[in-house]
Design an enzyme around this catalytic site. Sequence first.
Site, short mmCIF file in Angstrom:
data_model
loop_
_atom_site.label_atom_id
_atom_site.label_comp_id
_atom_site.label_asym_id
_atom_site.label_seq_id
_atom_site.Cartn_x
_atom_site.Cartn_y
_atom_site.Cartn_z
N ASP A 86 -20.07 109.47 41.37
CA ASP A 86 -19.66 108.76 42.57
C ASP A 86 -18.18 108.37 42.37
O ASP A 86 -17.87 107.46 41.62
CB ASP A 86 -20.55 107.52 42.69
CG ASP A 86 -20.16 106.62 43.84
OD1 ASP A 86 -19.22 106.96 44.58
OD2 ASP A 86 -20.80 105.56 43.98
N ASP A 88 -16.08 107.18 44.55
CA ASP A 88 -15.59 106.26 45.59
C ASP A 88 -14.62 107.01 46.54
O ASP A 88 -14.98 108.03 47.08
CB ASP A 88 -14.94 105.02 44.95
CG ASP A 88 -15.98 104.18 44.22
OD1 ASP A 88 -17.19 104.36 44.49
OD2 ASP A 88 -15.60 103.35 43.38
N GLU A 115 -15.78 109.38 49.28
CA GLU A 115 -16.16 108.85 50.59
C GLU A 115 -14.92 108.56 51.43
O GLU A 115 -13.86 108.22 50.89
CB GLU A 115 -17.03 107.61 50.42
CG GLU A 115 -16.37 106.47 49.66
CD GLU A 115 -17.37 105.43 49.17
OE1 GLU A 115 -18.19 105.78 48.29
OE2 GLU A 115 -17.33 104.28 49.64
N ASN A 123 -18.77 98.39 48.63
CA ASN A 123 -20.08 99.03 48.70
C ASN A 123 -20.56 99.09 50.14
O ASN A 123 -20.38 98.16 50.92
CB ASN A 123 -21.09 98.26 47.83
CG ASN A 123 -22.44 98.96 47.81
OD1 ASN A 123 -23.27 98.77 48.70
ND2 ASN A 123 -22.64 99.80 46.81
N SER A 124 -21.20 100.21 50.49
CA SER A 124 -21.59 100.47 51.89
C SER A 124 -22.59 99.44 52.43
O SER A 124 -22.72 99.29 53.64
CB SER A 124 -22.22 101.86 51.99
OG SER A 124 -21.31 102.82 51.53
N ARG A 160 -18.38 112.51 51.46
CA ARG A 160 -19.34 111.52 51.97
C ARG A 160 -18.80 110.92 53.25
O ARG A 160 -17.67 110.41 53.29
CB ARG A 160 -19.55 110.46 50.90
CG ARG A 160 -20.22 109.20 51.37
CD ARG A 160 -20.67 108.43 50.16
NE ARG A 160 -20.89 107.03 50.40
CZ ARG A 160 -21.26 106.17 49.47
NH1 ARG A 160 -21.44 106.59 48.22
NH2 ARG A 160 -21.45 104.90 49.75
C1 SPV Z 1 -23.57 104.13 44.67
O1 SPV Z 1 -24.64 104.33 44.11
O2 SPV Z 1 -22.63 103.54 44.13
C2 SPV Z 1 -23.35 104.60 46.03
C3 SPV Z 1 -24.49 104.67 46.91
O3 SPV Z 1 -22.25 104.81 46.39
S1 SPV Z 1 -24.53 103.19 47.76
O4 SPV Z 1 -24.59 102.11 46.82
O5 SPV Z 1 -25.71 103.30 48.57
O6 SPV Z 1 -23.33 103.10 48.58
MG MG Z 2 -20.80 104.00 45.28
#
Ligand code: SPV
Ligand code: MG
Length: 540
Positions: A86, A88, A115, A123-124, A160
């Site tokens: 991930d 970012d 993303e 964080n989303s 993403r």
């Molecule tokens: C993560 O696991 O860090 C992600 C997914 O980016 S989320 O936390 O759902 O954004």
């Molecule tokens: Mg993440």
Amino acid sequence: MQKNTVRKTTRLKQLIQRPEMAFLMEAHNGLSAKVAEEAGFEGIWGSGLSISAALGVRDHNEASWTQVLEVAEFMADATQVPILLDGDTGYGDFNSLRRVINKLEQRGVAGICIEDKIFPKTNSFIRGAAQPLASIEEFSGKIKAGKDAQRDDDFVLVARVEAFIAGWGLEEALKRAEAYRLAGADAILMHSALRSPVEILAFLKEWDNRLPVVIVPTKYYQTPTDVFREAKVSTVIWANHLMRSSLAAMQATAKQIYSDINLLNVEERVAPLQEVFRIQGEGELEEAEKRYLPKHGRSTRAIVLAASQGVELGELTADRPKAMVDIAGKPLLGRVLEAYRAVGVKDLAVVRGYKKDAIKLANVKYFDNDAFASTQEVASLAVAAEALEGDVIVSYGDVLFKKYIAQELTESDDDVVVVVDSNWQESRNRGRNADFVACSEPHSRRSFFQPVTAKSFRPGASDEIHGEWTGIVKFSPRGAKLVREKLKALGAEPGRLDTLKMPDLLQLLVQDGHAVRVIYTTGHWLDVDSVEDVLVGAQF
Ligand code: SPV
Ligand code: MG
């Protein structure tokens, strides 16, 4: 574990592109990555949320990308399955991403997910709707730059789309996904924070599999996995569940120990230390040490057989076994153990039997042959079978020897080595109960250069005797395994083990065709057999 020769990048690409749905399990350090791999997952999600949580910081790019890279490297080193990290927003602009991708390739990470938000990201699931998105043009340029920068053609770049998270709806999500596809992304990760998969399913329907789609059903976890399969999802990420399960477990354990002020309630609940060592790969290191370490760097252990009373010493052994008879202020066995320790043999096991409570020496592992009265030496060795492991010397609690004898044995490579005294006539003259040996060569200048082997530990009248076995034998890791197997086989024959003395066991090894190497000595050892010997022993 067998080495997989297909590159991790290639395997990740294949996972994402194949028709069968794939699953990535979150991991956030080397240990959790191993756990995910051992559970059977074919790939790992290096979650930004979990890695930052494990580092004790927030999921707002508080950890620098090189710090994340370090973690990812540990994860990649710990596992063979590919890792999708991930990444970012790519930690900056297109140029930052190029460098990140090259470093990830160098550290064995198979792909990155970026993303379309602004650095530093959030964080989303935290105030998602308030999060600004990157412009489509800027993010598409970043994807192009990333794909152009990768040196391994199969390195995976997942784009993403945060359109649903930021509240933009399906049209924007589709527009972005299409732009990122055209920019060269290998897959689209479509994220949603809803408790149902409606957004995702609507997207998948319109998208019609133009490029593989990756999803993260953290919030819509109640959806049956078959729904995703039918909707032609390529890859499902279980995004944070190892981190969250360990957090819950750590909190419970800390709380319990804090209130109990002892470990009783948690010991059974936590992973045993052996499990920790196993997953760390201690077994591999042990094997490697056997292959690569010089003998003197390899540790030898010793098993000392001290179960018998030693009636020949009369009243000296009325209240203690022979091994505990005092020799100038020190018990005989204490002197034997001292000789071992002096040459670095520190892992010491003693088999007790007669008056076992009288044997109380520190830093020794004890095994008990409680049937000592009706059994012989081999039965005593069998109770200590678990210590017959690695390089191991076996000797008697009533045999003293000069340190050089033990030293020479620790340096030997042979599977079975015995120390034989060529001055055997003296024992015969004294009428001692000695274990005579017939060898391939007599003790001579020639035997110094030429390996000598034992021909018989039970020589008959027609055999030429070359020496007396001192009661000292050393096994290599292979030799120790051989003896363990022999003891097991003998143990399966009722009563057989009980009647055997050590020379009988050595004789069986010879009969089985195993080479028993002989090291000759002349004196420098003492079998304490009489009150007179007790006096001589003081000089050792
Ligand atoms: C993560 O696991 O860090 C992600 C997914 O980016 S989320 O936390 O759902 O954004
Ligand atoms: Mg993440």
